[in-house]
Design a protein around this motif. Sequence first.
Motif, PDB file in Angstrom:
ATOM      1  N   ALA A  35       0.831  -1.205   0.000  1.00  0.00           N
ATOM      2  CA  ALA A  35       0.000   0.000   0.000  1.00  0.00           C
ATOM      3  C   ALA A  35       0.865   1.254   0.000  1.00  0.00           C
ATOM      4  O   ALA A  35       2.034   1.228   0.393  1.00  0.00           O
ATOM      5  CB  ALA A  35      -0.924   0.013   1.224  1.00  0.00           C
ATOM      6  N   TRP A  36       0.255   2.332  -0.477  1.00  0.00           N
ATOM      7  CA  TRP A  36       0.837   3.669  -0.371  1.00  0.00           C
ATOM      8  C   TRP A  36      -0.049   4.499   0.558  1.00  0.00           C
ATOM      9  O   TRP A  36      -1.287   4.449   0.471  1.00  0.00           O
ATOM     10  CB  TRP A  36       0.905   4.341  -1.735  1.00  0.00           C
ATOM     11  N   PHE A  37       0.613   5.261   1.422  1.00  0.00           N
ATOM     12  CA  PHE A  37      -0.038   6.217   2.298  1.00  0.00           C
ATOM     13  C   PHE A  37       0.644   7.562   2.095  1.00  0.00           C
ATOM     14  O   PHE A  37       1.736   7.643   1.510  1.00  0.00           O
ATOM     15  CB  PHE A  37       0.086   5.792   3.768  1.00  0.00           C
ATOM     16  N   ARG A  38       0.045   8.616   2.592  1.00  0.00           N
ATOM     17  CA  ARG A  38       0.677   9.934   2.524  1.00  0.00           C
ATOM     18  C   ARG A  38       0.335  10.732   3.779  1.00  0.00           C
ATOM     19  O   ARG A  38      -0.679  10.477   4.428  1.00  0.00           O
ATOM     20  CB  ARG A  38       0.253  10.695   1.276  1.00  0.00           C
ATOM     21  N   ALA A  49      -3.537   4.073  -1.760  1.00  0.00           N
ATOM     22  CA  ALA A  49      -3.809   2.987  -2.701  1.00  0.00           C
ATOM     23  C   ALA A  49      -3.260   1.681  -2.148  1.00  0.00           C
ATOM     24  O   ALA A  49      -2.320   1.685  -1.349  1.00  0.00           O
ATOM     25  CB  ALA A  49      -3.185   3.279  -4.060  1.00  0.00           C
ATOM     26  N   ARG A  50      -3.841   0.583  -2.594  1.00  0.00           N
ATOM     27  CA  ARG A  50      -3.408  -0.763  -2.177  1.00  0.00           C
ATOM     28  C   ARG A  50      -3.504  -1.702  -3.366  1.00  0.00           C
ATOM     29  O   ARG A  50      -4.429  -1.608  -4.176  1.00  0.00           O
ATOM     30  CB  ARG A  50      -4.281  -1.269  -1.034  1.00  0.00           C
ATOM     31  N   ILE A  51      -2.537  -2.595  -3.451  1.00  0.00           N
ATOM     32  CA  ILE A  51      -2.585  -3.681  -4.429  1.00  0.00           C
ATOM     33  C   ILE A  51      -2.548  -4.995  -3.664  1.00  0.00           C
ATOM     34  O   ILE A  51      -1.720  -5.178  -2.772  1.00  0.00           O
ATOM     35  CB  ILE A  51      -1.448  -3.568  -5.475  1.00  0.00           C
ATOM     36  N   TYR A  52      -3.462  -5.889  -4.007  1.00  0.00           N
ATOM     37  CA  TYR A  52      -3.657  -7.105  -3.236  1.00  0.00           C
ATOM     38  C   TYR A  52      -2.891  -8.276  -3.847  1.00  0.00           C
ATOM     39  O   TYR A  52      -2.602  -8.319  -5.037  1.00  0.00           O
ATOM     40  CB  TYR A  52      -5.152  -7.450  -3.178  1.00  0.00           C
ATOM     41  N   TRP A  53      -2.579  -9.220  -2.968  1.00  0.00           N
ATOM     42  CA  TRP A  53      -2.021 -10.513  -3.374  1.00  0.00           C
ATOM     43  C   TRP A  53      -2.847 -11.583  -2.704  1.00  0.00           C
ATOM     44  O   TRP A  53      -3.123 -11.497  -1.506  1.00  0.00           O
ATOM     45  CB  TRP A  53      -0.559 -10.642  -2.935  1.00  0.00           C
ATOM     46  N   PRO A  54      -3.212 -12.651  -3.436  1.00  0.00           N
ATOM     47  CA  PRO A  54      -2.974 -12.806  -4.876  1.00  0.00           C
ATOM     48  C   PRO A  54      -3.988 -12.042  -5.709  1.00  0.00           C
ATOM     49  O   PRO A  54      -4.917 -11.443  -5.152  1.00  0.00           O
ATOM     50  CB  PRO A  54      -3.140 -14.316  -5.063  1.00  0.00           C
ATOM     51  N   GLY A  55      -3.801 -12.047  -6.969  1.00  0.00           N
ATOM     52  CA  GLY A  55      -4.797 -11.506  -7.895  1.00  0.00           C
ATOM     53  C   GLY A  55      -4.467 -10.138  -8.445  1.00  0.00           C
ATOM     54  O   GLY A  55      -4.801  -9.831  -9.587  1.00  0.00           O
ATOM     55  N   GLY A  56      -3.832  -9.292  -7.630  1.00  0.00           N
ATOM     56  CA  GLY A  56      -3.448  -7.986  -8.130  1.00  0.00           C
ATOM     57  C   GLY A  56      -4.557  -6.959  -8.203  1.00  0.00           C
ATOM     58  O   GLY A  56      -4.388  -5.923  -8.861  1.00  0.00           O
ATOM     59  N   SER A  57      -5.679  -7.214  -7.542  1.00  0.00           N
ATOM     60  CA  SER A  57      -6.725  -6.194  -7.550  1.00  0.00           C
ATOM     61  C   SER A  57      -6.244  -4.980  -6.768  1.00  0.00           C
ATOM     62  O   SER A  57      -5.309  -5.070  -5.973  1.00  0.00           O
ATOM     63  CB  SER A  57      -8.021  -6.744  -6.958  1.00  0.00           C
ATOM     64  N   THR A  58      -6.888  -3.856  -7.023  1.00  0.00           N
ATOM     65  CA  THR A  58      -6.446  -2.603  -6.437  1.00  0.00           C
ATOM     66  C   THR A  58      -7.599  -1.859  -5.778  1.00  0.00           C
ATOM     67  O   THR A  58      -8.772  -2.103  -6.062  1.00  0.00           O
ATOM     68  CB  THR A  58      -5.813  -1.699  -7.508  1.00  0.00           C
ATOM     69  N   ARG A  59      -7.218  -0.947  -4.893  1.00  0.00           N
ATOM     70  CA  ARG A  59      -8.202  -0.107  -4.214  1.00  0.00           C
ATOM     71  C   ARG A  59      -7.580   1.263  -4.035  1.00  0.00           C
ATOM     72  O   ARG A  59      -6.377   1.368  -3.786  1.00  0.00           O
ATOM     73  CB  ARG A  59      -8.570  -0.698  -2.854  1.00  0.00           C
ATOM     74  N   VAL A  93       4.306  13.807   2.176  1.00  0.00           N
ATOM     75  CA  VAL A  93       5.314  12.756   2.157  1.00  0.00           C
ATOM     76  C   VAL A  93       4.575  11.442   1.889  1.00  0.00           C
ATOM     77  O   VAL A  93       3.597  11.129   2.577  1.00  0.00           O
ATOM     78  CB  VAL A  93       6.093  12.680   3.475  1.00  0.00           C
ATOM     79  N   TYR A  94       5.040  10.708   0.903  1.00  0.00           N
ATOM     80  CA  TYR A  94       4.404   9.455   0.504  1.00  0.00           C
ATOM     81  C   TYR A  94       5.225   8.280   1.034  1.00  0.00           C
ATOM     82  O   TYR A  94       6.449   8.237   0.864  1.00  0.00           O
ATOM     83  CB  TYR A  94       4.285   9.381  -1.007  1.00  0.00           C
ATOM     84  N   TYR A  95       4.523   7.339   1.648  1.00  0.00           N
ATOM     85  CA  TYR A  95       5.149   6.171   2.257  1.00  0.00           C
ATOM     86  C   TYR A  95       4.581   4.895   1.638  1.00  0.00           C
ATOM     87  O   TYR A  95       3.369   4.806   1.407  1.00  0.00           O
ATOM     88  CB  TYR A  95       4.861   6.121   3.755  1.00  0.00           C
TER      89      TYR A  95
END
Length: 115
Positions: A35-38, A49-59, A93-95
Amino acid sequence: QVQLVESGGGLVQAGGSLRLSCAGSGRTISAYNMAWFRQAPGKEREFVARIYWPGGSTRYADSVKGRFTISRDNAKNTVYLQMNSLKPEDTAVYYCKIETTPAYWGQGTQVTVSS
């Protein structure tokens, strides 16, 4: 233990684009949610934003939906955040974060969007 190093931040004019990278070491990050946070000055850290495993879906957070894209390159053990149509309110700042237990965070990269 895993180490995360963000890069790609900088100063950009409103309407411009940046691509952030988050390189992992010490563990294969492709098998985890990433995930990315700011965090903007004076504000709490917020989900982007977040990318999931497995499958690669995003939010995505509503504030960035349609403008930002999260992706991963498993061969490079890296997660990206492509940011388009940047706005001054995206300044922060993005983490990146690997969502293991416990979770690990990178050191952050500054993004500044001028109006």
